[in-house]
Scaffold this motif. Structure first.
Motif, PDB file in Angstrom:
ATOM      1  N   PHE A 296       0.873  -1.043  -0.377  1.00  0.00           N
ATOM      2  CA  PHE A 296      -0.303   0.239  -0.055  1.00  0.00           C
ATOM      3  C   PHE A 296       1.046   1.143   0.150  1.00  0.00           C
ATOM      4  O   PHE A 296       0.407   1.958   1.072  1.00  0.00           O
ATOM      5  CB  PHE A 296      -0.170  -0.078   1.289  1.00  0.00           C
ATOM      6  N   ALA A 297       2.274   1.031  -0.499  1.00  0.00           N
ATOM      7  CA  ALA A 297       3.234   2.636  -0.184  1.00  0.00           C
ATOM      8  C   ALA A 297       2.399   3.197  -1.332  1.00  0.00           C
ATOM      9  O   ALA A 297       2.825   4.429  -1.119  1.00  0.00           O
ATOM     10  CB  ALA A 297       4.257   1.983  -1.062  1.00  0.00           C
ATOM     11  N   CYS A 298       1.543   2.868  -2.146  1.00  0.00           N
ATOM     12  CA  CYS A 298       1.316   4.362  -3.551  1.00  0.00           C
ATOM     13  C   CYS A 298      -0.162   4.180  -2.690  1.00  0.00           C
ATOM     14  O   CYS A 298      -0.455   5.506  -3.137  1.00  0.00           O
ATOM     15  CB  CYS A 298       0.954   3.673  -5.005  1.00  0.00           C
ATOM     16  N   CYS A 299      -0.247   4.245  -1.549  1.00  0.00           N
ATOM     17  CA  CYS A 299      -1.619   5.143  -1.196  1.00  0.00           C
ATOM     18  C   CYS A 299      -0.859   5.790   0.442  1.00  0.00           C
ATOM     19  O   CYS A 299      -1.572   6.590   0.502  1.00  0.00           O
ATOM     20  CB  CYS A 299      -2.267   3.951  -0.491  1.00  0.00           C
ATOM     21  N   LEU A 300      -0.328   4.955   0.967  1.00  0.00           N
ATOM     22  CA  LEU A 300       0.318   5.334   2.408  1.00  0.00           C
ATOM     23  C   LEU A 300       1.062   7.254   1.986  1.00  0.00           C
ATOM     24  O   LEU A 300       1.158   8.468   2.336  1.00  0.00           O
ATOM     25  CB  LEU A 300       1.549   4.928   2.907  1.00  0.00           C
TER      26      LEU A 300
ATOM     27  N   ALA B 279       5.037   0.235   7.523  1.00  0.00           N
ATOM     28  CA  ALA B 279       3.558   0.665   8.149  1.00  0.00           C
ATOM     29  C   ALA B 279       3.236  -0.029   6.124  1.00  0.00           C
ATOM     30  O   ALA B 279       2.062  -1.290   6.511  1.00  0.00           O
ATOM     31  CB  ALA B 279       3.199   1.861   7.376  1.00  0.00           C
ATOM     32  N   ALA B 280       3.753   0.051   5.320  1.00  0.00           N
ATOM     33  CA  ALA B 280       3.003  -0.234   3.400  1.00  0.00           C
ATOM     34  C   ALA B 280       2.881  -1.845   3.856  1.00  0.00           C
ATOM     35  O   ALA B 280       1.929  -3.024   3.411  1.00  0.00           O
ATOM     36  CB  ALA B 280       3.904  -0.165   2.596  1.00  0.00           C
ATOM     37  N   LEU B 281       4.120  -2.532   4.010  1.00  0.00           N
ATOM     38  CA  LEU B 281       3.516  -3.972   4.372  1.00  0.00           C
ATOM     39  C   LEU B 281       3.134  -4.647   5.105  1.00  0.00           C
ATOM     40  O   LEU B 281       2.356  -5.118   4.650  1.00  0.00           O
ATOM     41  CB  LEU B 281       5.489  -4.918   4.276  1.00  0.00           C
ATOM     42  N   ALA B 282       2.610  -4.038   6.543  1.00  0.00           N
ATOM     43  CA  ALA B 282       1.072  -4.305   7.923  1.00  0.00           C
ATOM     44  C   ALA B 282       0.335  -3.908   6.926  1.00  0.00           C
ATOM     45  O   ALA B 282      -0.400  -4.465   6.828  1.00  0.00           O
ATOM     46  CB  ALA B 282       1.874  -3.779   8.500  1.00  0.00           C
ATOM     47  N   GLY B 283       0.123  -3.488   6.390  1.00  0.00           N
ATOM     48  CA  GLY B 283      -1.419  -2.972   5.234  1.00  0.00           C
ATOM     49  C   GLY B 283      -1.834  -3.723   4.979  1.00  0.00           C
ATOM     50  O   GLY B 283      -2.235  -4.507   4.177  1.00  0.00           O
TER      51      GLY B 283
ATOM     52  N   GLY C  77      -0.175  10.484  10.407  1.00  0.00           N
ATOM     53  CA  GLY C  77      -1.131  10.311   9.289  1.00  0.00           C
ATOM     54  C   GLY C  77      -0.952   8.809   8.836  1.00  0.00           C
ATOM     55  O   GLY C  77      -2.111   8.268   8.471  1.00  0.00           O
ATOM     56  N   LEU C  78       0.351   8.409   8.837  1.00  0.00           N
ATOM     57  CA  LEU C  78       0.167   6.434   8.104  1.00  0.00           C
ATOM     58  C   LEU C  78      -0.367   5.849   9.391  1.00  0.00           C
ATOM     59  O   LEU C  78      -0.626   4.599   9.067  1.00  0.00           O
ATOM     60  CB  LEU C  78       2.035   6.263   8.448  1.00  0.00           C
TER      61      LEU C  78
END
Length: 354
Positions: free
Chosen positions: A224-228, A256-260, A333-334
């Motif tokens: 979800f890196a592109c969203c974060l 955070a991106a990988l956890a999501g 925000g993350l």
């Protein structure tokens, strides 16, 4: 002195299921995951729940998809997925419908690439076409300066492919609502997601199941890196390029991106395992590699998620004492995004009742 040639590494194939009389149909179906509950996860609760705002954003997203031709004949599924609710949950510090809509278009089209190009044959996915489709999709993120003679050909390709039309529209909408730096940052992360999708296609067409480490490396790109990357754009400020690229910030961001993404693996397991063809998720590759039940693999996947969340929190805490006000806001925000992401997955029609 003669030496034997090195032995090629074993290639793990997709699990074939049970064997014996009467089991051929079972071998064609992936193991059922519909009744495996998602364990309690170490994840914050959402900071707000404003159903009316979610409905308004969702209605506008569905109307936009209809205008671009995206999900033609399947708009009921898009509406039921309720990406408007997702945007309301993951960006709790803004009530600006236009801003949420601009970011939501990027979210919807990212999922559409996955469905229409990668996973869902009923939506047009074709593994043999994936490489060329993803390459063309990537050009929508950074439009090529074609010779005038060939511009009509590109325009025809965009008109004929709603995913391309939606990608172009989403990028243009973000340029009107975010800084060029924020748009370029999000496009870079989305391009990496396309790259990771190509790797999954190679696994799928070769019938090879990746090792867990290999899956996680690829899932980091397909996260979800592109969203974060748009957390600051949602709230109307900009994190500097220098801060965003700081290795310490980047490490927290990637945790955070990988956890999501693992939340997506857990809540999407039943949907993916029930679909025709072969999809990939962390519980599936864990079960195959560790020779455990799918239920046990779900528990182990949840622990990996929790480890990533703890790592994100530790990395964030280490940054705070010397952080700029923008970075403090970005890290908060993350965290808020992760809480909203889990809440949306738990209730979205996309993952409910498979």
């Amino acid at each position: 002195m003669h030496t034997a040639a090195p032995t090629a590494p074993a290639v793990r194939r997709f699990p074939t299921g049970p064997t014996g009389l009467g089991t051929s149909a079972a071998r064609r179906r992936p193991p059922s995951a519909a009744r495996i509950p998602v364990p309690e996860l170490h994840c914050p609760p959402p900071l707000r729940d404003d159903p009316a705002l979610g409905v308004e954003v969702n209605d506008r997203l569905v109307a936009w998809a209809a205008e671009t031709g995206l999900h033609a004949g399947r708009l009921d599924l898009l509406r039921d997925a309720d990406f408007g609710r997702m945007l309301m949950l993951v960006h709790p510090r803004t009530d600006d419908v236009g801003q949420l809509l601009a970011i939501g278009r990027c979210v919807v089209v990212g999922w559409a690439v996955d469905d229409c190009y990668c996973d869902d044959r009923s939506a047009g996915a074709a593994p043999e076409l994936l490489g060329s489709r993803l390459a063309l999709a990537t050009t929508m993120l950074d439009p090529p300066p074609l010779s005038a003679a060939y511009v009509p050909d590109l325009e025809r390709a965009v008109r004929d492919d709603p995913v391309l039309a939606a990608l172009r529209s989403a990028r243009e909408g973000m340029l009107a609502r975010a800084t060029p730096l924020q748009v370029a940052r999000a496009c870079r992360e989305l391009g990496q997601l396309f790259q990771a999708s190509g790797a999954e296609a190679a696994w799928r067409t070769s019938g090879r199941l990746p090792a867990v480490w290999e899956y996680l490396v690829n899932r980091q790109l397909n996260s979800f890196a592109c969203c974060l990357a748009l957390v600051d754009a949602a709230e109307g400020y900009q994190l500097s390029a220098e801060t965003y690229e700081d290795p310490r910030v980047r490490r927290a961001f990637l945790h955070a991106a990988l956890a999501g993404a693992i939340v997506n693996d857990l809540y999407g397991l039943a949907r993916e395992n029930a679909a025709p063809g072969q999809d990939f998720n962390l519980p599936m590759v864990l079960a195959a590699e560790q020779r455990c039940s799918l239920a046990s693999a779900v528990e182990r996947s949840a622990r990996i998620h929790d480890d990533l969340m703890h790592a994100f929190e530790s990395a964030s805490a280490a940054l705070i004492p010397s952080a700029s006000p923008e970075l403090v806001r970005f890290l908060a925000g993350l965290r808020a995004w992760l809480g909203g992401n889990r809440a949306w997955h738990a209730g979205s029609g996309r993952y409910r009742g498979v």
